[in-house]
Motif scaffolding. Structure first.
Motif, PDB file in Angstrom:
ATOM      1  N   ALA A   1       0.839  -1.209   0.000  1.00 48.71           N
ATOM      2  CA  ALA A   1       0.000   0.000   0.000  1.00 48.71           C
ATOM      3  C   ALA A   1       0.867   1.251   0.000  1.00 48.71           C
ATOM      4  O   ALA A   1       1.937   1.279   0.615  1.00 48.71           O
ATOM      5  CB  ALA A   1      -0.891  -0.006   1.248  1.00 48.71           C
ATOM      6  N   LEU A   2       0.404   2.264  -0.679  1.00 57.12           N
ATOM      7  CA  LEU A   2       1.026   3.598  -0.625  1.00 57.12           C
ATOM      8  C   LEU A   2       0.024   4.518   0.054  1.00 57.12           C
ATOM      9  O   LEU A   2      -1.135   4.600  -0.378  1.00 57.12           O
ATOM     10  CB  LEU A   2       1.348   4.069  -2.048  1.00 57.12           C
ATOM     11  CG  LEU A   2       2.015   5.436  -2.240  1.00 57.12           C
ATOM     12  CD1 LEU A   2       2.806   5.460  -3.558  1.00 57.12           C
ATOM     13  CD2 LEU A   2       1.025   6.585  -2.210  1.00 57.12           C
ATOM     14  N   VAL A   3       0.444   5.176   1.121  1.00 56.51           N
ATOM     15  CA  VAL A   3      -0.455   6.084   1.856  1.00 56.51           C
ATOM     16  C   VAL A   3       0.167   7.475   1.864  1.00 56.51           C
ATOM     17  O   VAL A   3       1.286   7.660   2.353  1.00 56.51           O
ATOM     18  CB  VAL A   3      -0.658   5.613   3.314  1.00 56.51           C
ATOM     19  CG1 VAL A   3      -1.623   6.556   4.055  1.00 56.51           C
ATOM     20  CG2 VAL A   3      -1.177   4.176   3.368  1.00 56.51           C
ATOM     21  N   THR A   4      -0.555   8.464   1.352  1.00 53.94           N
ATOM     22  CA  THR A   4      -0.035   9.843   1.400  1.00 53.94           C
ATOM     23  C   THR A   4      -0.502  10.522   2.698  1.00 53.94           C
ATOM     24  O   THR A   4      -1.543  10.169   3.257  1.00 53.94           O
ATOM     25  CB  THR A   4      -0.489  10.677   0.184  1.00 53.94           C
ATOM     26  OG1 THR A   4      -1.889  10.954   0.301  1.00 53.94           O
ATOM     27  CG2 THR A   4      -0.201   9.975  -1.134  1.00 53.94           C
ATOM     28  N   GLY A   5       0.305  11.456   3.157  1.00 53.87           N
ATOM     29  CA  GLY A   5      -0.026  12.125   4.414  1.00 53.87           C
ATOM     30  C   GLY A   5       0.048  11.144   5.569  1.00 53.87           C
ATOM     31  O   GLY A   5      -0.733  11.229   6.523  1.00 53.87           O
ATOM     32  N   ALA A   6       1.037  10.234   5.493  1.00 53.32           N
ATOM     33  CA  ALA A   6       1.092   9.120   6.449  1.00 53.32           C
ATOM     34  C   ALA A   6       1.873   9.450   7.719  1.00 53.32           C
ATOM     35  O   ALA A   6       1.968   8.629   8.618  1.00 53.32           O
ATOM     36  CB  ALA A   6       1.699   7.891   5.775  1.00 53.32           C
ATOM     37  N   ALA A   7       2.438  10.654   7.797  1.00 52.97           N
ATOM     38  CA  ALA A   7       3.287  10.982   8.950  1.00 52.97           C
ATOM     39  C   ALA A   7       2.490  11.078  10.249  1.00 52.97           C
ATOM     40  O   ALA A   7       3.010  10.775  11.321  1.00 52.97           O
ATOM     41  CB  ALA A   7       4.036  12.291   8.695  1.00 52.97           C
ATOM     42  N   GLN A   8       1.253  11.515  10.159  1.00 59.11           N
ATOM     43  CA  GLN A   8       0.463  11.718  11.379  1.00 59.11           C
ATOM     44  C   GLN A   8      -1.028  11.568  11.066  1.00 59.11           C
ATOM     45  O   GLN A   8      -1.404  11.291   9.923  1.00 59.11           O
ATOM     46  CB  GLN A   8       0.739  13.123  11.945  1.00 59.11           C
ATOM     47  CG  GLN A   8       0.313  14.243  11.002  1.00 59.11           C
ATOM     48  CD  GLN A   8       0.605  15.640  11.543  1.00 59.11           C
ATOM     49  OE1 GLN A   8       1.552  15.839  12.279  1.00 59.11           O
ATOM     50  NE2 GLN A   8      -0.224  16.603  11.163  1.00 59.11           N
ATOM     51  N   GLY A   9      -1.846  11.745  12.083  1.00 57.44           N
ATOM     52  CA  GLY A   9      -3.303  11.815  11.903  1.00 57.44           C
ATOM     53  C   GLY A   9      -3.905  10.574  11.256  1.00 57.44           C
ATOM     54  O   GLY A   9      -3.521   9.446  11.553  1.00 57.44           O
ATOM     55  N   ILE A  10      -4.855  10.813  10.358  1.00 58.37           N
ATOM     56  CA  ILE A  10      -5.611   9.716   9.735  1.00 58.37           C
ATOM     57  C   ILE A  10      -4.693   8.813   8.901  1.00 58.37           C
ATOM     58  O   ILE A  10      -4.806   7.585   8.939  1.00 58.37           O
ATOM     59  CB  ILE A  10      -6.748  10.298   8.854  1.00 58.37           C
ATOM     60  CG1 ILE A  10      -7.778  11.015   9.744  1.00 58.37           C
ATOM     61  CG2 ILE A  10      -7.397   9.221   8.011  1.00 58.37           C
ATOM     62  CD1 ILE A  10      -8.837  11.811   8.982  1.00 58.37           C
ATOM     63  N   GLY A  11      -3.774   9.421   8.153  1.00 53.27           N
ATOM     64  CA  GLY A  11      -2.870   8.635   7.301  1.00 53.27           C
ATOM     65  C   GLY A  11      -2.021   7.687   8.118  1.00 53.27           C
ATOM     66  O   GLY A  11      -1.807   6.531   7.744  1.00 53.27           O
ATOM     67  N   ASN A  12      -1.562   8.165   9.257  1.00 49.43           N
ATOM     68  CA  ASN A  12      -0.744   7.323  10.128  1.00 49.43           C
ATOM     69  C   ASN A  12      -1.570   6.175  10.703  1.00 49.43           C
ATOM     70  O   ASN A  12      -1.104   5.029  10.774  1.00 49.43           O
ATOM     71  CB  ASN A  12      -0.131   8.181  11.239  1.00 49.43           C
ATOM     72  CG  ASN A  12       1.006   7.454  11.921  1.00 49.43           C
ATOM     73  OD1 ASN A  12       0.906   7.086  13.082  1.00 49.43           O
ATOM     74  ND2 ASN A  12       2.073   7.203  11.198  1.00 49.43           N
ATOM     75  N   ALA A  13      -2.804   6.466  11.098  1.00 52.02           N
ATOM     76  CA  ALA A  13      -3.694   5.413  11.614  1.00 52.02           C
ATOM     77  C   ALA A  13      -3.972   4.374  10.529  1.00 52.02           C
ATOM     78  O   ALA A  13      -4.031   3.168  10.804  1.00 52.02           O
ATOM     79  CB  ALA A  13      -4.997   6.027  12.121  1.00 52.02           C
ATOM     80  N   CYS A  14      -4.124   4.843   9.282  1.00 49.81           N
ATOM     81  CA  CYS A  14      -4.374   3.911   8.161  1.00 49.81           C
ATOM     82  C   CYS A  14      -3.158   3.019   7.942  1.00 49.81           C
ATOM     83  O   CYS A  14      -3.287   1.804   7.744  1.00 49.81           O
ATOM     84  CB  CYS A  14      -4.696   4.677   6.876  1.00 49.81           C
ATOM     85  SG  CYS A  14      -6.309   5.484   6.928  1.00 49.81           S
ATOM     86  N   ALA A  15      -1.953   3.616   7.967  1.00 45.23           N
ATOM     87  CA  ALA A  15      -0.726   2.835   7.783  1.00 45.23           C
ATOM     88  C   ALA A  15      -0.631   1.756   8.868  1.00 45.23           C
ATOM     89  O   ALA A  15      -0.328   0.595   8.582  1.00 45.23           O
ATOM     90  CB  ALA A  15       0.486   3.764   7.836  1.00 45.23           C
TER      91      ALA A  15
END
Ligand SMILES: NC(=O)c1ccc[n+]([C@@H]2O[C@H](COP(=O)([O-])OP(=O)(O)OC[C@H]3O[C@@H](n4cnc5c(N)ncnc54)[C@H](O)[C@@H]3O)[C@@H](O)[C@H]2O)c1
Length: 266
Positions: A8-22
């Motif tokens: 998977a590639l997740v953008t905005g993954a450093a924090q918040g929702i993106g991090n939770a998704c990762a």
């Protein structure tokens, strides 16, 4: 889709929702390319994930999604590193009513671009394995939001684009499902932006009303959005759907009447 060993590639993954998704994707056995323009927080968040998951299962790529070449390069690096791509989560977003062009650029144009690049890698006619794309919109994509008109427009755009390109994917037999998630307010750092003149510009004077609106809707925990993501990924019947997540109703879907034109039903 069975998620174990998918990439998977997740953008905005450093924090918040993106991090939770990762985090949720890693728990399901995926390998995850973390993409974010905040290199410091991005590396920190990879280090934190490394404490829980095998360090080989994530890679952090610093990238401004609004920069076309950087975004293409991030996809290329992640594809080459893991040898495949199955899932794209276009999540990176901002709230900026002052420099509102930036909001359109990041929240809408980069989501469109991320979807098209993702399709280039995943669609079967290009030799891909098929896959799934999830674009993070917002409840603001389904209703007017006073004092955040451009944020609202960008999210309406994400929903219209996602529903439409999902029909294209089906008609073209790309074997890539494309859906969107529309959360209500989520407890992440983006909410701090409503206090800042550099983000709100002329609308800063309405910040108390925005806070009242947040209190009215309540705050969702980021892992609940990740739970919605996993539901969409694991259910192969879903394409072109608009998932809503609210404090009152939890995870549910927006209901539309039948579309007047269904190209795949000819
Ligand atoms: N928090 C909410 O209330 C809420 C509600 C509905 C939808 N959303 C949407 O969810 C998504 C994630 O938001 P969040 O709440 O986690 O916010 P956040 O600010 O906590 O996280 C956003 C992430 O995106 C990154 N980012 C911003 N611009 C970028 C760029 N140009 N290139 C690469 N990365 C970039 C940031 O560095 C950050 O890590 C956004 O699209 C947002 O609009 C948020």
């Amino acid at each position: 889709m069975h998620l174990k060993d998918k990439v998977a590639l997740v953008t905005g993954a450093a924090q918040g929702i993106g991090n939770a998704c990762a985090h949720a994707l890693l728990e399901k056995g995926c390998k995850v390319g973390l993409v974010d323009n905040n290199a410091e927080v991005g590396r920190e968040s990879k280090n934190n994930l490394d404490k829980q998951f095998d360090t080989q299962r994530t890679i952090f790529i610093p990238c401004d999604v609004s920069h076309e070449e950087q975004l293409k390069d991030a996809f290329k690096k992640i594809f080459e590193h893991f040898g495949r791509l199955d899932i794209v989560v276009n999540n990176a977003g901002v709230n900026n009513e002052k420099n509102w062009e930036v909001t359109v650029q990041i929240n809408l144009i980069s989501v469109i671009r991320g979807t098209y690049i993702g399709l280039d890698y995943m669609k079967t006619e290009n030799g891909g394995n098929g896959g799934a794309i999830v674009n993070i919109a917002s409840l603001a994509g389904l209703m007017p939001v006073p004092f955040q008109p451009v944020y609202c427009a960008s999210k309406h755009g994400v929903i219209g684009f996602t529903r439409s390109v999902a029909m294209v994917s089906k008609a073209g037999k790309y074997d890539v499902r494309i859906n969107t998630i529309c959360p209500s307010f989520v407890n992440t750092p983006i909410l701090q932006s409503i206090e800042k003149e550099e983000n709100m510009g002329q609308y800063l004077t309405y910040k108390e009303q925005l806070k009242d609106m947040i209190n009215h809707y309540g705050l969702l925990p980021p892992p609940l959005i990740a739970e919605g993501l996993i539901k969409i990924l694991e259910d192969d019947t879903l394409n072109g759907e608009v998932m809503k997540i609210t404090t009152n109703q939890g995870i549910h879907f927006h209901e539309y009447g039948p579309s007047p034109f269904q190209p795949d039903k000819k």
